[in-house]
Design a protein around this motif. Structure first.
Motif, PDB file in Angstrom:
ATOM      1  N   LEU A 117     -50.316 -63.908  31.495  1.00 28.66           N
ATOM      2  CA  LEU A 117     -50.989 -65.077  32.052  1.00 28.66           C
ATOM      3  C   LEU A 117     -52.427 -64.766  32.443  1.00 28.66           C
ATOM      4  CD1 LEU A 117     -48.133 -66.302  34.427  1.00 28.66           C
ATOM      5  CD2 LEU A 117     -48.707 -67.212  32.158  1.00 28.66           C
ATOM      6  N   ARG A 118     -53.294 -65.747  32.242  1.00 30.20           N
ATOM      7  CA  ARG A 118     -54.647 -65.669  32.778  1.00 30.20           C
ATOM      8  C   ARG A 118     -54.601 -66.096  34.253  1.00 30.20           C
ATOM      9  NH1 ARG A 118     -58.312 -69.382  29.446  1.00 30.20           N
ATOM     10  NH2 ARG A 118     -60.027 -68.068  30.175  1.00 30.20           N
ATOM     11  N   THR A 119     -55.467 -65.506  35.051  1.00 30.49           N
ATOM     12  CA  THR A 119     -55.423 -65.723  36.498  1.00 30.49           C
ATOM     13  C   THR A 119     -56.586 -66.578  36.964  1.00 30.49           C
ATOM     14  OG1 THR A 119     -54.352 -63.569  36.795  1.00 30.49           O
ATOM     15  CG2 THR A 119     -55.364 -64.571  38.748  1.00 30.49           C
ATOM     16  N   VAL A 120     -56.282 -67.542  37.812  1.00 30.42           N
ATOM     17  CA  VAL A 120     -57.297 -68.294  38.543  1.00 30.42           C
ATOM     18  C   VAL A 120     -57.137 -67.977  40.021  1.00 30.42           C
ATOM     19  CG1 VAL A 120     -58.079 -70.577  39.285  1.00 30.42           C
ATOM     20  CG2 VAL A 120     -57.478 -70.185  36.891  1.00 30.42           C
ATOM     21  N   SER A 121     -58.227 -67.571  40.665  1.00 30.74           N
ATOM     22  CA  SER A 121     -58.233 -67.371  42.115  1.00 30.74           C
ATOM     23  C   SER A 121     -58.933 -68.568  42.753  1.00 30.74           C
ATOM     24  CB  SER A 121     -58.968 -66.080  42.483  1.00 30.74           C
ATOM     25  OG  SER A 121     -59.024 -65.933  43.898  1.00 30.74           O
ATOM     26  N   PHE A 155     -52.049 -71.401  34.029  1.00 27.98           N
ATOM     27  CA  PHE A 155     -52.611 -70.208  34.664  1.00 27.98           C
ATOM     28  C   PHE A 155     -51.686 -69.665  35.757  1.00 27.98           C
ATOM     29  CE2 PHE A 155     -56.247 -72.803  33.303  1.00 27.98           C
ATOM     30  CZ  PHE A 155     -56.983 -71.881  32.572  1.00 27.98           C
ATOM     31  N   ALA A 156     -51.837 -68.381  36.072  1.00 24.74           N
ATOM     32  CA  ALA A 156     -51.291 -67.836  37.308  1.00 24.74           C
ATOM     33  C   ALA A 156     -52.309 -68.155  38.397  1.00 24.74           C
ATOM     34  CB  ALA A 156     -51.090 -66.331  37.198  1.00 24.74           C
ATOM     35  N   ALA A 157     -51.937 -68.988  39.355  1.00 30.96           N
ATOM     36  CA  ALA A 157     -52.862 -69.466  40.381  1.00 30.96           C
ATOM     37  C   ALA A 157     -52.647 -68.713  41.675  1.00 30.96           C
ATOM     38  CB  ALA A 157     -52.686 -70.963  40.608  1.00 30.96           C
ATOM     39  N   VAL A 158     -53.722 -68.103  42.176  1.00 32.01           N
ATOM     40  CA  VAL A 158     -53.670 -67.268  43.371  1.00 32.01           C
ATOM     41  C   VAL A 158     -54.548 -67.916  44.442  1.00 32.01           C
ATOM     42  CG1 VAL A 158     -54.168 -64.981  44.307  1.00 32.01           C
ATOM     43  CG2 VAL A 158     -53.349 -65.218  41.953  1.00 32.01           C
ATOM     44  N   ALA A 159     -53.973 -68.176  45.621  1.00 27.47           N
ATOM     45  CA  ALA A 159     -54.719 -68.816  46.703  1.00 27.47           C
ATOM     46  C   ALA A 159     -54.531 -68.028  47.993  1.00 27.47           C
ATOM     47  CB  ALA A 159     -54.260 -70.256  46.896  1.00 27.47           C
ATOM     48  N   PRO A 160     -55.466 -67.138  48.341  1.00 24.70           N
ATOM     49  CA  PRO A 160     -55.335 -66.368  49.580  1.00 24.70           C
ATOM     50  C   PRO A 160     -55.421 -67.268  50.801  1.00 24.70           C
ATOM     51  CG  PRO A 160     -57.516 -66.086  48.625  1.00 24.70           C
ATOM     52  CD  PRO A 160     -56.713 -66.840  47.613  1.00 24.70           C
ATOM     53  N   ASP A 161     -54.660 -66.924  51.836  1.00 26.70           N
ATOM     54  CA  ASP A 161     -54.733 -67.654  53.107  1.00 26.70           C
ATOM     55  C   ASP A 161     -55.928 -67.221  53.953  1.00 26.70           C
ATOM     56  OD1 ASP A 161     -52.371 -69.000  52.510  1.00 26.70           O
ATOM     57  OD2 ASP A 161     -51.108 -67.578  53.590  1.00 26.70           O
ATOM     58  N   TYR A 162     -56.484 -66.044  53.689  1.00 25.75           N
ATOM     59  CA  TYR A 162     -57.463 -65.323  54.515  1.00 25.75           C
ATOM     60  C   TYR A 162     -56.730 -64.679  55.697  1.00 25.75           C
ATOM     61  CZ  TYR A 162     -60.593 -68.737  52.197  1.00 25.75           C
ATOM     62  OH  TYR A 162     -61.228 -69.546  51.290  1.00 25.75           O
ATOM     63  N   ARG A 197     -41.972 -58.831  38.457  1.00 24.89           N
ATOM     64  CA  ARG A 197     -40.615 -59.159  38.915  1.00 24.89           C
ATOM     65  C   ARG A 197     -40.132 -60.483  38.349  1.00 24.89           C
ATOM     66  NH1 ARG A 197     -40.729 -57.687  45.424  1.00 24.89           N
ATOM     67  NH2 ARG A 197     -41.838 -55.693  45.237  1.00 24.89           N
ATOM     68  N   THR A 198     -41.050 -61.307  37.902  1.00 21.82           N
ATOM     69  CA  THR A 198     -40.689 -62.599  37.315  1.00 21.82           C
ATOM     70  C   THR A 198     -40.602 -62.520  35.790  1.00 21.82           C
ATOM     71  OG1 THR A 198     -42.967 -63.416  37.037  1.00 21.82           O
ATOM     72  CG2 THR A 198     -41.933 -63.705  39.208  1.00 21.82           C
ATOM     73  N   GLY A 199     -40.788 -61.311  35.245  1.00 17.54           N
ATOM     74  CA  GLY A 199     -40.760 -61.136  33.807  1.00 17.54           C
ATOM     75  C   GLY A 199     -42.068 -61.475  33.121  1.00 17.54           C
ATOM     76  N   ARG A 200     -43.139 -61.573  33.895  1.00 16.93           N
ATOM     77  CA  ARG A 200     -44.445 -61.922  33.350  1.00 16.93           C
ATOM     78  C   ARG A 200     -45.419 -60.770  33.586  1.00 16.93           C
ATOM     79  NH1 ARG A 200     -43.651 -67.529  33.900  1.00 16.93           N
ATOM     80  NH2 ARG A 200     -45.256 -68.024  32.370  1.00 16.93           N
ATOM     81  N   ALA A 201     -46.646 -60.947  33.116  1.00 17.45           N
ATOM     82  CA  ALA A 201     -47.702 -59.958  33.313  1.00 17.45           C
ATOM     83  C   ALA A 201     -49.024 -60.701  33.476  1.00 17.45           C
ATOM     84  CB  ALA A 201     -47.780 -58.999  32.133  1.00 17.45           C
ATOM     85  N   LEU A 202     -49.983 -60.053  34.108  1.00 18.80           N
ATOM     86  CA  LEU A 202     -51.323 -60.620  34.257  1.00 18.80           C
ATOM     87  C   LEU A 202     -52.288 -59.903  33.342  1.00 18.80           C
ATOM     88  CD1 LEU A 202     -51.778 -61.048  38.129  1.00 18.80           C
ATOM     89  CD2 LEU A 202     -50.915 -62.718  36.471  1.00 18.80           C
ATOM     90  N   GLY A 203     -53.162 -60.671  32.698  1.00 17.81           N
ATOM     91  CA  GLY A 203     -54.253 -60.066  31.948  1.00 17.81           C
ATOM     92  C   GLY A 203     -55.322 -59.554  32.889  1.00 17.81           C
ATOM     93  N   HIS A 204     -56.369 -58.983  32.334  1.00 18.14           N
ATOM     94  CA  HIS A 204     -57.439 -58.414  33.151  1.00 18.14           C
ATOM     95  C   HIS A 204     -58.383 -59.474  33.722  1.00 18.14           C
ATOM     96  CE1 HIS A 204     -56.518 -54.234  32.178  1.00 18.14           C
ATOM     97  NE2 HIS A 204     -56.361 -54.593  30.908  1.00 18.14           N
TER      98      HIS A 204
END
Length: 421
Positions: A117-121, A155-162, A197-204
Motif C-alpha cells: 500500500l501507498r501511505t498518506v499521512s 491508501f494506508a491512511a495514517v493520522a497521528p493524534d500528537y 500483521r494484517t497481511g499487508r506491506a507499506l511501500g517507501h
C-alpha cells in the motif's frame, strides 16, 4: 482551527458553537528543535516508533458503508472504492524535552486486494479535548473523515493524534514544533511495524497532507522525510490545507486586530499562552497576562479533560475581556522566549521540496488568515520552488469557510494523490 464565523442568525450561532465544541485548529509546526532541548534523535532511536499496542476501533465493511458514513458528516464520496478497517496504535516517541513517552494515532486500511500500500499521512487540526483526537473517535466524524477518505481510495491512511491527545499521557503541547514532527514520524514507524500483521506491506513513499494546525505539521514532517529522517520512508508529495505558516507576521496580527472570528481569537490566543508558558515560561503568574476571573481558571481549561463546550462557556467573547494590557503587549511585540518559539513555529516553509507541492486555502478564511499561504508561497519561491496555490473558493461547512476548506481540500487532494506515481 475549528470555529465558525458568526452570521447574525441563531442557526449559524448553533453551528458555530457545535464546531467550536468539537475542535479548535490552528496550523503550526517545524522540524528544528529549540535551543536548550535534548535532541530527539539521541533518545533511544531504536525505541522510537516501537508499537506498544494496537486495537481495531471500527470497520466499514463495504464501500457503500463508507460512502454513507462520509456523506453523513458532509465529506465527498466520489473517490470511495473500498470498505475500510480502522485501528488505534499506541507507540513510543519523545516529549518536547526529548524524553521517552508514548502517543497514539489512527491507522485506516482499505479492504482492497493490494498487498503493498501507498501511505498518506494526514495531520489533523488542533484538539483541546483529548478524546477529540482521530484514534478516539468511535464513529466517522469531521476529524477522522479525511483518513477514512484516503483509505477508502486505496491508501494506508495514517493520522497521528500528537502528544497528550488520544491515548497519550499529559497535556497536549500545542504548537510545539519538534513534538508534532517526531510524533508524526514515529506514528509512521509504528504503522510500518503493525501493517504486516494484517497481511499487508507499506511501500517507501509517503504522501503528506494536513489541515489547519496539521498544515504546518505536514510541512514539517515532509521536510524531515526529505532530509532522510527515516531509513524506510521517502517523501513523494506534500499538500497542506489552510495553514498558519507565519504565525508571528500573518496569523497573530489577524487574531489581535479583529480580522478573524472574535471567539476563535480568544480561544487560540488563550491556548497559545497557556501551552507555551508550559514549554517556554512566558510568565510567572497567569494574572500577568489574563484578566480576572480567567487568570484563575484558564490553565485548567486547557488540560485535555475539558470539552470544547466547556471552553466556550469558560472564556469571554473578546480579547479585551481576556487579556491584560501586558498580555496584549507581549503578543503584539514578541521578545525573548516567545520570539524564539515563534521563529521555530514559522520555519515550516523555509526549505526546498524536491517533490510535487501544492498549497490549498479558502478565500477569506475566518480563522487562518490568507496571508499565511501567501507568505509560505513566497518563502518557497525564494528558494526556487514555484508552488501551485489552489484556491478552494468559499466552501461552507456549518457556516465556516475554514472548516469547509478541510472538506473541499480533502476531496481535491485525494484525487491529486491518486494521479501521482
Amino acid at each position: 482551527m475549528k470555529t465558525v464565523v458568526p452570521t447574525g442568525n441563531s442557526r449559524s450561532l448553533i453551528h458555530r458553537l457545535r464546531a467550536l465544541a468539537v475542535l479548535l485548529g490552528l496550523a503550526l509546526a517545524a522540524t528544528t528543535l529549540p535551543a536548550g532541548t535534548a535532541s530527539a534523535a539521541t533518545v533511544a532511536q531504536s525505541d522510537r516508533g516501537q508499537l506498544v499496542s494496537a486495537r481495531q476501533v471500527s470497520t466499514l465493511a463495504t464501500k457503500q458503508d463508507v460512502a454513507a458514513a462520509l456523506a453523513a458528516v458532509g465529506f465527498d464520496t466520489g473517490t470511495v472504492r473500498f470498505g475500510v478497517d480502522a485501528y488505534q496504535l499506541v507507540y513510543r516517541t519523545v516529549d518536547p524535552e526529548g524524553r521517552p513517552t508514548t502517543a497514539s494515532g489512527l491507522l485506516v486500511l482499505p479492504r482492497s486486494r493490494e498487498h503493498e500500500l501507498r501511505t498518506v499521512s494526514f495531520a489533523h487540526g488542533t484538539a483541546s479535548y483529548r478524546y477529540d483526537a482521530p484514534s478516539s473517535m468511535t464513529k466517522v466524524g469531521f476529524v477522522s473523515a479525511p483518513a477514512i477518505t484516503y483509505a477508502s481510495a486505496g491508501f494506508a491512511a495514517v493520522a497521528p493524534d500528537y502528544l497528550g491527545l488520544g491515548a497519550g499521557p499529559g497535556p497536549h503541547p500545542w504548537m510545539d514544533v519538534p513534538s508534532e514532527t517526531t510524533a508524526s514520524l514515529d506514528m509512521l514507524r509504528a504503522t510500518l511495524a503493525f501493517v504486516p500483521r494484517t497481511g499487508r506491506a507499506l511501500g517507501h513513499g509517503v504522501l503528506v497532507t494536513g489541515f489547519s494546525q496539521g498544515a504546518s505539521a505536514a510541512m514539517a514532517l515532509a521536510r524531515t522525510l526529505q532530509a532522510g529522517g527515516d531509513r524506510w520512508f521517502r517523501l513523494e508529495a506534500v499538500a497542506p490545507i489552510s495553514g498558519a505558516y507565519d504565525f508571528q507576521h500573518a496569523e497573530l496580527p489577524a487574531l489581535l486586530d479583529g480580522s478573524l472570528d472574535p471567539k476563535s481569537s480568544v480561544l487560540y490566543t488563550a491556548y497559545l499562552l497557556v501551552a507555551w508558558n508550559r514549554l517556554h515560561h512566558l510568565y510567572d503568574s497567569p494574572g500577568e497576562v489574563f484578566q480576572a476571573p480567567y487568570d484563575s481558571t484558564i490553565a485548567a481549561l486547557f488540560d485535555g479533560s475539558h470539552t470544547g463546550q466547556q471552553l466556550l462557556t469558560g472564556t469571554p467573547n473578546t480579547l479585551s475581556a481576556l487579556l491584560t494590557s501586558h498580555g496584549l503587549d507581549i503578543l503584539r511585540h514578541p521578545t525573548g522566549p516567545l520570539a524564539a518559539a515563534l521563529r521555530v513555529t514559522d520555519s515550516t516553509c523555509d526549505w526546498s521540496p524536491r517533490v510535487p507541492v501544492r498549497l490549498y486555502y479558502a478565500r477569506a478564511d475566518e480563522q487562518a488568515a490568507n496571508a499565511n499561504t501567501d507568505h509560505c508561497e513566497a518563502a518557497l519561491q525564494s528558494r526556487g520552488v514555484n508552488t501551485p496555490v489552489v484556491n478552494l473558493g468559499s466552501p461552507d461547512y456549518e457556516g465556516s469557510r475554514h472548516l469547509g476548506s478541510n472538506v473541499a481540500g480533502t476531496a481535491a487532494i485525494v484525487r491529486w494523490f491518486s494521479q501521482l506515481h
